[in-house]
Design a protein around this motif. Sequence first.
Motif, mmCIF file in Angstrom:
data_model
loop_
_atom_site.group_PDB
_atom_site.id
_atom_site.type_symbol
_atom_site.label_atom_id
_atom_site.label_comp_id
_atom_site.label_asym_id
_atom_site.label_seq_id
_atom_site.Cartn_x
_atom_site.Cartn_y
_atom_site.Cartn_z
ATOM 1 N N ALA A 141 -28.506 -13.210 -86.597
ATOM 2 C CA ALA A 141 -27.287 -12.742 -85.813
ATOM 3 C C ALA A 141 -27.426 -11.822 -84.884
ATOM 4 C CB ALA A 141 -26.278 -12.589 -86.920
ATOM 5 N N TYR A 142 -28.393 -10.861 -85.056
ATOM 6 C CA TYR A 142 -28.800 -9.948 -84.118
ATOM 7 C C TYR A 142 -30.032 -9.726 -83.613
ATOM 8 C CZ TYR A 142 -24.993 -7.958 -87.357
ATOM 9 O OH TYR A 142 -23.908 -7.847 -88.028
ATOM 10 N N PRO A 143 -30.204 -9.185 -82.458
ATOM 11 C CA PRO A 143 -31.359 -8.977 -81.801
ATOM 12 C C PRO A 143 -32.424 -8.024 -82.665
ATOM 13 C CG PRO A 143 -29.880 -7.735 -80.651
ATOM 14 C CD PRO A 143 -29.071 -8.470 -81.701
ATOM 15 N N SER A 144 -33.732 -8.336 -82.157
ATOM 16 C CA SER A 144 -34.689 -7.353 -82.901
ATOM 17 C C SER A 144 -34.728 -6.069 -82.200
ATOM 18 C CB SER A 144 -35.856 -8.212 -82.719
ATOM 19 O OG SER A 144 -36.089 -9.518 -83.559
ATOM 20 N N ALA A 145 -35.178 -5.146 -83.121
ATOM 21 C CA ALA A 145 -35.457 -3.687 -82.474
ATOM 22 C C ALA A 145 -36.748 -3.673 -82.268
ATOM 23 C CB ALA A 145 -34.803 -2.618 -83.459
ATOM 24 N N PRO A 146 -36.963 -2.736 -81.170
ATOM 25 C CA PRO A 146 -38.667 -2.546 -80.810
ATOM 26 C C PRO A 146 -39.202 -1.495 -81.849
ATOM 27 C CG PRO A 146 -37.103 -1.551 -79.327
ATOM 28 C CD PRO A 146 -36.373 -2.215 -80.006
ATOM 29 N N ASP A 147 -40.504 -1.581 -82.253
ATOM 30 C CA ASP A 147 -41.314 -0.812 -83.050
ATOM 31 C C ASP A 147 -41.752 0.371 -82.265
ATOM 32 O OD1 ASP A 147 -40.618 -2.639 -84.916
ATOM 33 O OD2 ASP A 147 -42.946 -3.553 -84.993
ATOM 34 N N ARG A 148 -42.226 1.294 -82.727
ATOM 35 C CA ARG A 148 -42.701 2.405 -82.168
ATOM 36 C C ARG A 148 -44.026 2.921 -83.018
ATOM 37 N NH1 ARG A 148 -38.482 6.902 -81.212
ATOM 38 N NH2 ARG A 148 -39.577 7.729 -79.434
ATOM 39 N N LEU A 149 -44.947 3.659 -81.987
ATOM 40 C CA LEU A 149 -46.138 4.109 -82.578
ATOM 41 C C LEU A 149 -46.288 5.482 -81.785
ATOM 42 C CD1 LEU A 149 -48.949 3.711 -83.956
ATOM 43 C CD2 LEU A 149 -50.044 2.833 -81.960
ATOM 44 N N PHE A 150 -46.512 6.337 -82.833
ATOM 45 C CA PHE A 150 -46.776 7.848 -82.422
ATOM 46 C C PHE A 150 -48.215 8.260 -82.653
ATOM 47 C CE2 PHE A 150 -42.279 7.364 -83.887
ATOM 48 C CZ PHE A 150 -41.585 7.847 -82.771
ATOM 49 N N ARG A 151 -48.720 8.856 -81.693
ATOM 50 C CA ARG A 151 -50.155 9.579 -81.761
ATOM 51 C C ARG A 151 -50.145 11.012 -82.173
ATOM 52 N NH1 ARG A 151 -54.608 11.203 -77.471
ATOM 53 N NH2 ARG A 151 -56.256 11.420 -78.679
ATOM 54 N N ASN A 152 -50.972 11.266 -83.428
ATOM 55 C CA ASN A 152 -50.863 12.668 -83.714
ATOM 56 C C ASN A 152 -51.946 13.457 -82.745
ATOM 57 O OD1 ASN A 152 -51.343 15.070 -85.244
ATOM 58 N ND2 ASN A 152 -51.567 14.041 -87.136
ATOM 59 N N ARG A 153 -51.229 14.609 -82.025
ATOM 60 C CA ARG A 153 -52.081 15.084 -81.246
ATOM 61 C C ARG A 153 -52.624 16.442 -82.104
ATOM 62 N NH1 ARG A 153 -51.438 13.911 -76.017
ATOM 63 N NH2 ARG A 153 -53.458 15.086 -75.743
ATOM 64 N N GLY A 154 -52.330 16.669 -83.325
ATOM 65 C CA GLY A 154 -53.152 17.756 -84.026
ATOM 66 C C GLY A 154 -52.133 19.186 -84.087
ATOM 67 N N VAL A 155 -52.766 19.965 -84.642
ATOM 68 C CA VAL A 155 -52.068 20.960 -84.655
ATOM 69 C C VAL A 155 -52.161 22.089 -83.628
ATOM 70 C CG1 VAL A 155 -51.617 23.156 -86.193
ATOM 71 C CG2 VAL A 155 -52.163 21.066 -87.521
ATOM 72 N N GLY A 156 -51.034 22.758 -83.253
ATOM 73 C CA GLY A 156 -51.127 23.483 -81.903
ATOM 74 C C GLY A 156 -51.312 24.864 -82.167
ATOM 75 N N THR A 157 -51.469 25.674 -81.058
ATOM 76 C CA THR A 157 -51.588 27.159 -81.445
ATOM 77 C C THR A 157 -50.459 27.725 -82.312
ATOM 78 O OG1 THR A 157 -50.434 27.634 -79.021
ATOM 79 C CG2 THR A 157 -53.021 27.217 -79.419
ATOM 80 N N ASP A 158 -49.422 27.067 -82.205
ATOM 81 C CA ASP A 158 -48.199 27.499 -82.765
ATOM 82 C C ASP A 158 -48.309 26.980 -84.584
ATOM 83 O OD1 ASP A 158 -47.670 24.974 -82.663
ATOM 84 O OD2 ASP A 158 -45.649 25.114 -81.943
ATOM 85 N N GLY A 159 -49.349 26.556 -84.889
ATOM 86 C CA GLY A 159 -49.355 25.962 -86.032
ATOM 87 C C GLY A 159 -48.497 24.655 -86.607
ATOM 88 N N GLN A 160 -47.799 24.218 -85.458
ATOM 89 C CA GLN A 160 -47.034 22.971 -85.908
ATOM 90 C C GLN A 160 -47.920 21.700 -85.305
ATOM 91 O OE1 GLN A 160 -44.159 23.002 -87.227
ATOM 92 N NE2 GLN A 160 -44.401 25.291 -87.714
ATOM 93 N N VAL A 161 -47.512 20.590 -85.946
ATOM 94 C CA VAL A 161 -47.990 19.377 -85.554
ATOM 95 C C VAL A 161 -47.218 18.672 -84.426
ATOM 96 C CG1 VAL A 161 -48.604 17.127 -86.506
ATOM 97 C CG2 VAL A 161 -48.913 19.091 -87.976
#
Length: 592
Positions: free
Chosen positions: A226-246
Amino acid sequence: MLLLLICGCADPAHDTPQANPATDGRSQPAEAAAIFVDATDRSGLDFVHHNGSSGHLYPPEIMGSGAALFDADNDGDLDLYLVQATHGDRLYRNTLATTGEAAVQLEPVTEAIPASTTEFGMGIATGDIDNDGRIDVYVTAFGANRMLRNTSTLDAAATSQTLRFADVTQHTGTGDHQWSVPAVFFDYDRDGWLDLYVGNYLAVSLEDNKVCRGVTGERDYCAPDAYPSAPDRLFRNRGVGTDGQVAFEDVTQQTGLDRELGATLGAIAADFNGDGWLDLYVANDRQPNHLWINQGRQEQPGRSADGTVTFRNEAQLAGCAVNAEGFSEASMGVEAADIDGDGDLDLFVTHLVGETNTLYLNDGNGIFEDRTIATGLGTPSQPMTAFGAGTLDLDLDGRLDLVTVNGAVKILEGPARQGDPFPYHQPNQIFAHRLVNGNLRFDDITQRAGEAFAVSETSRGAAFGDLDNDGDTDLVITNNQGPARLLLNQRPRPAPHQPAAWLGIRLASDRAGDVEGTRVALDREGAPTLWRVSRTSGSYASARDPRLLFGLGESAKVTRMRVYWASGDVETWTELPLNTYTTLTKGTGTAL
C-alpha cells in the motif's frame, strides 16, 4: 600441537491460526527437562513494550522493536538494551561478572542513555565505531535514528554510575528520518573502521494514513504494497578526527546501493562468496531480496571513479532473491551461518503465514539453493508469521539448530472471536538439526521445549547470547505490546569428572573492523571442521553476542583453530582451554 579428547510483512488476507505440529519423529521421554526456562522475573527484567496504539492503525504500531545483547561495560558479561516504541528505551546492566553469582541479574541503568523523543523505536545495532574498546549503539526508528557513543569509564571497579552513552548523531552525520528497521555495522572497505548500513522500510506518513480492511471487511493494518519502498543508506566511517569525534559520510550512491529499492526489514553482513570482502544480504517484505556482493578494491569494476568500493546485487543469479517457486515472500528476519556444516555461509529467512520460512544452502561459491521442503522446514513454519530468528547449538553436538519467534501482523480470527484485545499472538518454535542417511533435516521440537515455548505472544525481536557465561546460548525475545522475555538455556551440564563439551572464543583487536565478519575454523581429528562467524547483525531489529561457541560433540580431538580476520590476515592457535571463554587477540597467534 595439543590434542584434546572431547566427549560428548503483512498480507491482504488474514493470518490464519493453525495447529503447530511437532515433526521430530524421535522418541523422547515424557519427563524430559525443558530446553529453556523463563528467567524474566527472577533476573529483574521488567520491560514491557508499548506500541503506541492510537486506534488509527498506523503501520509502525504492528511491527514492534528489537533488543541487543552486548558487553556495554567491558566486564565480561552481556548487558541488554531494549528499544521502546514509546516512553523511552531501557538499558540493563548484567551484574553476573561483578557479583560472582551464577544467576543472571539485570540492573536497570536507563539513566546511562540519553532520553529519546522518538515516537516509534524499531531496531538496534552494536559496534565500536571509534576503536576505543567500548561498544557503541545505533538505534533505528520511524522518525529520527540515533547514534549513541559509549563514553563510559570502564575499569575493574566499573559501576552503573560510570556507564554512559552520548547522542552523537548530528556530529557523526548518521541521522535518518525515514522508517528505518535494521542497521548493520560492518567494515565493507577493510580500512579497520566499522561502517554503517541502515535499512529503510516504507515511505509512510502518519498524516496520510491509509485505511485498509481484511477479508471480512473490518479495518486492519495495511499490507506493505500500500506504500512505496524507502531507500536504504550506507555510511562510510572516516575515523576519529583531530577533535576526537567520529565522522561518517553517506556513500550510498557511490557504492551502488541506491540502484535497487526494497521494503527492508532484515539485513546481515557476511562474506558469502569467500573472497575475503564482507557482503550484505537484505530481506525485503513482499519484494525480491538483495544480495549485495562487495566488489573489493579491484581496478575494474570494483571501484568507482573516486576509488570507492562498490556493490552489485547478485541475488537473482545467486538464487536467493525469491523462493524455489520464483515468488517473493514477506521476508522479515534473516540469519547467516554454516547451517549444513560444509564450511560456507547459508541463509535462513523468516516469512508470513501461508508461506514457509526459507532455507537457502550455499554451494561454496555464493550460489544458493532453496532447500526448505527437503529439510523439513516447510510444513511446521507455514502456519506462522515469523520475525526474529537465529542459530544455536542446543545439545553441543557441533550442529546448528534454529529458533524462530512468531507473531501475526493481521488479525487472527480465532483470538478475535474470543474477545482478545490484541489478537496477533502465536507460539515460537525450535527446530533441531539432525542427519538422516547423511541428509540434513530439521525437526520441530517446540512441543517438548518446555513451558517457555508454550506461551503465545506477538513476538518480534530475538537476541542470542550466553548471558550466564555457562557455554550455551540464551535468548531474549521482544514482544509487541507485551513483556520482553529472558529464556535461559538449560542444557545438561557435564559432571565434574567428564571432559568438557564446549569451547568459547572472544576475538579482539585494536581495530573493530578486524572482528566483525571474521570466520573461525575449529579443526578436529576424526570429525568435520566446525565453522563459525563473529558478527552482531541478523535476526529482526536485534543484535547478538559476537562471541563464538563451539559444541564439540563426542570423541573428537581438537587440533587447532584458524582465524580468518575480516582484514584478510590469517592466524592459528592450538592450546585453547575448554569449558571457558578465551580471548584471541589479533597478532598473538601464529601467522598462516
